[in-house]
Scaffold this motif. Structure first.
Motif, PDB file in Angstrom:
ATOM      1  N   PHE A 295       5.903  18.898  -1.709  1.00  0.00           N
ATOM      2  CA  PHE A 295       5.946  17.655  -2.491  1.00  0.00           C
ATOM      3  C   PHE A 295       5.299  16.514  -1.710  1.00  0.00           C
ATOM      4  O   PHE A 295       4.472  15.768  -2.250  1.00  0.00           O
ATOM      5  N   ALA A 296       5.650  16.369  -0.431  1.00  0.00           N
ATOM      6  CA  ALA A 296       5.085  15.296   0.392  1.00  0.00           C
ATOM      7  C   ALA A 296       3.575  15.448   0.531  1.00  0.00           C
ATOM      8  O   ALA A 296       2.841  14.451   0.554  1.00  0.00           O
ATOM      9  N   TRP A 297       3.096  16.672   0.583  1.00  0.00           N
ATOM     10  CA  TRP A 297       1.676  16.932   0.776  1.00  0.00           C
ATOM     11  C   TRP A 297       0.870  16.753  -0.505  1.00  0.00           C
ATOM     12  O   TRP A 297      -0.226  16.188  -0.491  1.00  0.00           O
ATOM     13  N   MET A 298       1.415  17.178  -1.649  1.00  0.00           N
ATOM     14  CA  MET A 298       0.612  17.253  -2.877  1.00  0.00           C
ATOM     15  C   MET A 298       0.922  16.206  -3.932  1.00  0.00           C
ATOM     16  O   MET A 298       0.151  16.039  -4.874  1.00  0.00           O
ATOM     17  N   SER A 299       2.030  15.506  -3.815  1.00  0.00           N
ATOM     18  CA  SER A 299       2.456  14.649  -4.911  1.00  0.00           C
ATOM     19  C   SER A 299       1.513  13.472  -5.162  1.00  0.00           C
ATOM     20  O   SER A 299       1.273  13.100  -6.307  1.00  0.00           O
ATOM     21  N   ASP A 300       0.969  12.885  -4.115  1.00  0.00           N
ATOM     22  CA  ASP A 300       0.008  11.796  -4.319  1.00  0.00           C
ATOM     23  C   ASP A 300      -1.210  12.287  -5.094  1.00  0.00           C
ATOM     24  O   ASP A 300      -1.730  11.591  -5.965  1.00  0.00           O
ATOM     25  N   TYR A 301      -1.657  13.485  -4.765  1.00  0.00           N
ATOM     26  CA  TYR A 301      -2.784  14.071  -5.494  1.00  0.00           C
ATOM     27  C   TYR A 301      -2.438  14.254  -6.967  1.00  0.00           C
ATOM     28  O   TYR A 301      -3.244  13.944  -7.848  1.00  0.00           O
ATOM     29  N   MET A 302      -1.239  14.748  -7.253  1.00  0.00           N
ATOM     30  CA  MET A 302      -0.815  14.948  -8.643  1.00  0.00           C
ATOM     31  C   MET A 302      -0.793  13.615  -9.384  1.00  0.00           C
ATOM     32  O   MET A 302      -1.203  13.530 -10.538  1.00  0.00           O
ATOM     33  N   ASN A 303      -0.334  12.572  -8.711  1.00  0.00           N
ATOM     34  CA  ASN A 303      -0.287  11.256  -9.336  1.00  0.00           C
ATOM     35  C   ASN A 303      -1.693  10.714  -9.584  1.00  0.00           C
ATOM     36  O   ASN A 303      -1.999  10.222 -10.668  1.00  0.00           O
ATOM     37  N   LYS A 304      -2.578  10.819  -8.591  1.00  0.00           N
ATOM     38  CA  LYS A 304      -3.945  10.307  -8.736  1.00  0.00           C
ATOM     39  C   LYS A 304      -4.729  11.070  -9.792  1.00  0.00           C
ATOM     40  O   LYS A 304      -5.617  10.518 -10.441  1.00  0.00           O
ATOM     41  N   SER A 305      -4.414  12.344  -9.963  1.00  0.00           N
ATOM     42  CA  SER A 305      -5.116  13.149 -10.962  1.00  0.00           C
ATOM     43  C   SER A 305      -4.639  12.837 -12.379  1.00  0.00           C
ATOM     44  O   SER A 305      -5.233  13.288 -13.351  1.00  0.00           O
ATOM     45  N   GLY A 306      -3.557  12.085 -12.491  1.00  0.00           N
ATOM     46  CA  GLY A 306      -3.013  11.746 -13.802  1.00  0.00           C
ATOM     47  C   GLY A 306      -2.077  12.804 -14.364  1.00  0.00           C
ATOM     48  O   GLY A 306      -1.642  12.715 -15.507  1.00  0.00           O
ATOM     49  N   LEU A 307      -1.739  13.810 -13.560  1.00  0.00           N
ATOM     50  CA  LEU A 307      -0.889  14.898 -14.040  1.00  0.00           C
ATOM     51  C   LEU A 307       0.600  14.591 -13.927  1.00  0.00           C
ATOM     52  O   LEU A 307       1.409  15.186 -14.624  1.00  0.00           O
ATOM     53  N   PHE A 308       0.974  13.682 -13.038  1.00  0.00           N
ATOM     54  CA  PHE A 308       2.389  13.369 -12.835  1.00  0.00           C
ATOM     55  C   PHE A 308       2.968  12.682 -14.067  1.00  0.00           C
ATOM     56  O   PHE A 308       2.381  11.745 -14.596  1.00  0.00           O
ATOM     57  N   PHE A 309       4.113  13.157 -14.551  1.00  0.00           N
ATOM     58  CA  PHE A 309       4.791  12.552 -15.698  1.00  0.00           C
ATOM     59  C   PHE A 309       5.830  11.565 -15.186  1.00  0.00           C
ATOM     60  O   PHE A 309       6.750  11.951 -14.481  1.00  0.00           O
ATOM     61  N   LYS A 310       5.678  10.314 -15.543  1.00  0.00           N
ATOM     62  CA  LYS A 310       6.620   9.297 -15.070  1.00  0.00           C
ATOM     63  C   LYS A 310       8.009   9.510 -15.675  1.00  0.00           C
ATOM     64  O   LYS A 310       9.025   9.265 -15.058  1.00  0.00           O
TER      65      LYS A 310
END
Length: 196
Positions: free
Chosen positions: A177-192
């Motif tokens: 999570f610490a490694w990949m979560s920023d990438y998921m957010n920047k890619s627009g895939l993270f659901f708020k």
């Protein structure tokens, strides 16, 4: 007036969107492929895989994609079962367990990144709780539906699941999570929101 009705007064549309489907497909493919590959480890406890690396990914999809990621875990497991000739109808509680693995951390932790030690602790606690609940469901499936003796399930299989699922997820899920979560957010895939 009809134009106003069709615009729904500026309210956002509800229902399933392409984004929800993409989230479910990503979760299903990665989770299902991980289960499928780990099925070839020759050692099993009953029908339970001794090594279950998919448990590490499950909380992440719940946190990143909410209910849609959690549903994707079930779809992925069903696909992995069908490919190897297993009947998913024999595993209703185990399939529910897959959903719980993502659901509990997903509903409890809705942040893009860890902002301090407290966030890490909350994340690990929710992952652990989700894994313990899910392994109880798997154990119940083994006893009630698959008719494996209770002393074998609760004395051997369930304790091992605390190592292969709970401990593994509590250690490795926060690292991923610490490694990949920023990438998921920047890619627009993270659901708020949990419901997307």
């Amino acid at each position: 007036m009809s134009q106003l009705t069709s615009m729904q007064s500026g309210l956002p549309k509800r229902g399933v969107t392409a984004r929800h489907i993409v989230a479910m497909v990503i979760s299903a493919l990665i989770f299902g492929a991980t289960i499928y590959i780990s099925r070839f480890v020759p050692i099993k406890l009953g029908t339970v895989q001794v090594l279950y690396p998919a448990a590490i990914f499950a909380p992440l999809f719940g946190v990143w994609f909410g209910v849609w990621g959690s549903a994707g875990l079930v779809v992925g497991n069903i696909l992995s079962m069908v490919v190897v000739g297993m009947n998913p109808a024999i595993y209703p509680l185990a399939l529910l367990a897959q959903f719980i693995m993502g659901f509990v951390p997903g509903i409890a932790f809705r942040k893009v990144r860890f902002e301090g030690a407290k966030d890490r602790i909350v994340f690990i606690v929710t992952v652990t709780l989700g894994m313990i609940l899910s392994t109880v469901l798997v154990a119940l499936n083994l006893v009630l539906i698959q008719k494996i003796p209770g002393n074998v399930v609760w004395g051997t299989i369930w304790p091992w699941m605390q190592v292969s699922n709970t401990l593994a997820a509590a250690i490795f899920s926060p690292l991923l999570f610490a490694w990949m979560s920023d990438y998921m957010n920047k890619s627009g895939l993270f659901f708020k929101r949990f419901l997307g």
